[in-house]
Motif scaffolding. Sequence first.
Motif, PDB file in Angstrom:
ATOM      1  N   LYS A 263       0.849  -1.191   0.000  1.00 48.36           N
ATOM      2  CA  LYS A 263       0.000   0.000   0.000  1.00 48.36           C
ATOM      3  C   LYS A 263       0.886   1.243   0.000  1.00 48.36           C
ATOM      4  O   LYS A 263       1.917   1.294   0.680  1.00 48.36           O
ATOM      5  CB  LYS A 263      -0.908   0.020   1.238  1.00 48.36           C
ATOM      6  N   LEU A 264       0.484   2.233  -0.764  1.00 53.77           N
ATOM      7  CA  LEU A 264       1.238   3.489  -0.839  1.00 53.77           C
ATOM      8  C   LEU A 264       0.413   4.614  -0.234  1.00 53.77           C
ATOM      9  O   LEU A 264      -0.739   4.840  -0.619  1.00 53.77           O
ATOM     10  CB  LEU A 264       1.580   3.834  -2.289  1.00 53.77           C
ATOM     11  N   TYR A 265       1.002   5.315   0.726  1.00 51.25           N
ATOM     12  CA  TYR A 265       0.357   6.459   1.369  1.00 51.25           C
ATOM     13  C   TYR A 265       1.151   7.722   1.079  1.00 51.25           C
ATOM     14  O   TYR A 265       2.366   7.671   0.853  1.00 51.25           O
ATOM     15  CB  TYR A 265       0.294   6.272   2.886  1.00 51.25           C
ATOM     16  N   ARG A 266       0.462   8.842   1.101  1.00 54.17           N
ATOM     17  CA  ARG A 266       1.125  10.139   1.063  1.00 54.17           C
ATOM     18  C   ARG A 266       0.915  10.823   2.400  1.00 54.17           C
ATOM     19  O   ARG A 266      -0.211  10.942   2.871  1.00 54.17           O
ATOM     20  CB  ARG A 266       0.569  11.013  -0.057  1.00 54.17           C
ATOM     21  N   MET A 267       1.999  11.280   2.985  1.00 47.79           N
ATOM     22  CA  MET A 267       1.941  11.992   4.257  1.00 47.79           C
ATOM     23  C   MET A 267       2.261  13.460   3.972  1.00 47.79           C
ATOM     24  O   MET A 267       3.318  13.781   3.438  1.00 47.79           O
ATOM     25  CB  MET A 267       2.980  11.402   5.219  1.00 47.79           C
ATOM     26  N   MET A 268       1.318  14.343   4.313  1.00 46.70           N
ATOM     27  CA  MET A 268       1.493  15.764   4.006  1.00 46.70           C
ATOM     28  C   MET A 268       1.633  16.568   5.292  1.00 46.70           C
ATOM     29  O   MET A 268       0.774  16.537   6.156  1.00 46.70           O
ATOM     30  CB  MET A 268       0.307  16.275   3.187  1.00 46.70           C
ATOM     31  N   LEU A 269       2.748  17.277   5.382  1.00 48.54           N
ATOM     32  CA  LEU A 269       3.054  18.124   6.532  1.00 48.54           C
ATOM     33  C   LEU A 269       3.486  19.493   6.022  1.00 48.54           C
ATOM     34  O   LEU A 269       3.812  19.638   4.833  1.00 48.54           O
ATOM     35  CB  LEU A 269       4.167  17.499   7.370  1.00 48.54           C
ATOM     36  N   PRO A 270       3.521  20.506   6.862  1.00 49.55           N
ATOM     37  CA  PRO A 270       3.989  21.813   6.411  1.00 49.55           C
ATOM     38  C   PRO A 270       5.418  21.743   5.880  1.00 49.55           C
ATOM     39  O   PRO A 270       6.351  21.419   6.607  1.00 49.55           O
ATOM     40  CB  PRO A 270       3.919  22.669   7.685  1.00 49.55           C
ATOM     41  N   GLY A 271       5.586  22.005   4.582  1.00 52.29           N
ATOM     42  CA  GLY A 271       6.922  21.980   3.992  1.00 52.29           C
ATOM     43  C   GLY A 271       7.471  20.597   3.744  1.00 52.29           C
ATOM     44  O   GLY A 271       8.668  20.446   3.477  1.00 52.29           O
ATOM     45  N   CYS A 272       6.648  19.565   3.803  1.00 53.62           N
ATOM     46  CA  CYS A 272       7.138  18.201   3.647  1.00 53.62           C
ATOM     47  C   CYS A 272       6.034  17.279   3.121  1.00 53.62           C
ATOM     48  O   CYS A 272       4.919  17.282   3.640  1.00 53.62           O
ATOM     49  CB  CYS A 272       7.666  17.671   4.973  1.00 53.62           C
ATOM     50  N   VAL A 273       6.380  16.502   2.078  1.00 55.74           N
ATOM     51  CA  VAL A 273       5.484  15.469   1.566  1.00 55.74           C
ATOM     52  C   VAL A 273       6.294  14.179   1.474  1.00 55.74           C
ATOM     53  O   VAL A 273       7.372  14.152   0.882  1.00 55.74           O
ATOM     54  CB  VAL A 273       4.915  15.831   0.181  1.00 55.74           C
ATOM     55  N   ALA A 274       5.787  13.113   2.080  1.00 58.56           N
ATOM     56  CA  ALA A 274       6.484  11.827   2.081  1.00 58.56           C
ATOM     57  C   ALA A 274       5.603  10.753   1.465  1.00 58.56           C
ATOM     58  O   ALA A 274       4.409  10.686   1.759  1.00 58.56           O
ATOM     59  CB  ALA A 274       6.870  11.435   3.502  1.00 58.56           C
ATOM     60  N   ASN A 275       6.195   9.949   0.588  1.00 54.05           N
ATOM     61  CA  ASN A 275       5.520   8.770   0.052  1.00 54.05           C
ATOM     62  C   ASN A 275       5.970   7.561   0.858  1.00 54.05           C
ATOM     63  O   ASN A 275       7.170   7.299   0.975  1.00 54.05           O
ATOM     64  CB  ASN A 275       5.854   8.569  -1.423  1.00 54.05           C
ATOM     65  N   ILE A 276       5.016   6.824   1.392  1.00 53.84           N
ATOM     66  CA  ILE A 276       5.313   5.720   2.309  1.00 53.84           C
ATOM     67  C   ILE A 276       4.705   4.433   1.782  1.00 53.84           C
ATOM     68  O   ILE A 276       3.509   4.397   1.446  1.00 53.84           O
ATOM     69  CB  ILE A 276       4.745   6.026   3.711  1.00 53.84           C
TER      70      ILE A 276
END
Length: 426
Positions: free
Chosen positions: A77-90
């Motif tokens: 499974k692929l998730y996107r984590m969105m934070l201020p100034g940061c995007v991570a694909n997990i």
Amino acid sequence: MNQAVNMTAQRIGQPGTGKKVMVSAQLVSTYNKLIDLSKKGDYWATYIVKEIGQLTSGVSRGKSVYVHEDFSIAGYKLYRMMLPGCVANIVETPSREYQIEALDIDFSFFEKQVDFKKPGLLFAKPKRTGGWNVSLIMDKEVRGTDGKAGRTGYVKPQSKNKEDWIIVGVADLNPSPHDAAREVAAHISASHFKSEISKLGFNLMYTPGEGSVGGWRLAEANNAQKSERIHESAQVLADVMVKAQKQRKPVAWVTQYGGSGVFTQALQIVRDRGVRLDSHTAFLSGATTNTDRAFVLCRDLGMHVSPDDSFAKNQVLSVRQALGGMALGWAPVKTMVRRLRSQKGYGLKQVTSDALGLFTNGKDVQGIGTAVTTMVAAFGAGPLYGVCGAIAASAPVISAVATNIPAFDRYPNLQAAIQNTDRKLW
């Protein structure tokens, strides 16, 4: 293949505690740069590191920081984590381990906040010559790597009296923080919070951008919690809320127009974190996103709304507010019913007052039909007194048209719009 990756990847957290989270080999240097900034006291970097570290507790689909699951195939499974100034694909593996495969970090996020290019909590001070000076609120006790970058996101009391509400205006999207301050100030002045902001100033949650949140965007208006374009701003605002609550600050949130969307999503994030906001209160002014959804979140978080105060007020003749904020009237009605059923002290007197005072220009609705008829008759007859009477009677029509001019619609009422706006009408 996974074994080869793990041999060169870096683990987050302590082995044997929580879920296994690995940073891919090509991202180790980027992640370590973030760690170094955090160790040197950079507040933004510390916040990002902490949130990424939460992965060791697993991905919660209900948590707003995980916008959505991009895909799922063969157990991965692929998730996107969105934070201020940061995007991570997990990537979540079939064995329930996590691998960070992409990490897009804006290391200039703080500098962009200072320059009003990223969402941030500002303080607006009145100028002697009119207008507002705005600047990012900084915590002076902690400094960052360059000796200038302190912690951000701490509300600032505008009054020395600790009993006074700390006023925080939540602005709609706006390309100018100075215009945002002017618009929000008008909404605060029209609210039931008594504060001399024209002398003392106020806190301003600013979101740079064009257009507006909600309104004609019906999907966004009805479910602002899921809007990705305001996610960064909502994350910043949620962090401000949590900090204020930890310090037991009495905060009054006043939203302006589409700022209600940013506010609503921030409330959802706070609820996901399991934090209550029982030292806070709120008022939604001219909201263009569903006001009842915001009320439910405020209630669930323990926020205080006085029985004698309205929770939201809209201009009924504004199409954007009627569609987005009021859901064609259903949103305020549902809120009044909820308050009648569950809020002590909110009874027939209060609901009657809310029903009559909910719409800032509701009387205009009754007068529009009469005004149109009078104008047609008077101009058809021709006498000057008839024309003058028609003009007077046409005030509701003028109000209806003016309310839907974008430059005017962003203010709490037509009078405030005329006094403050100097932009083009369309």
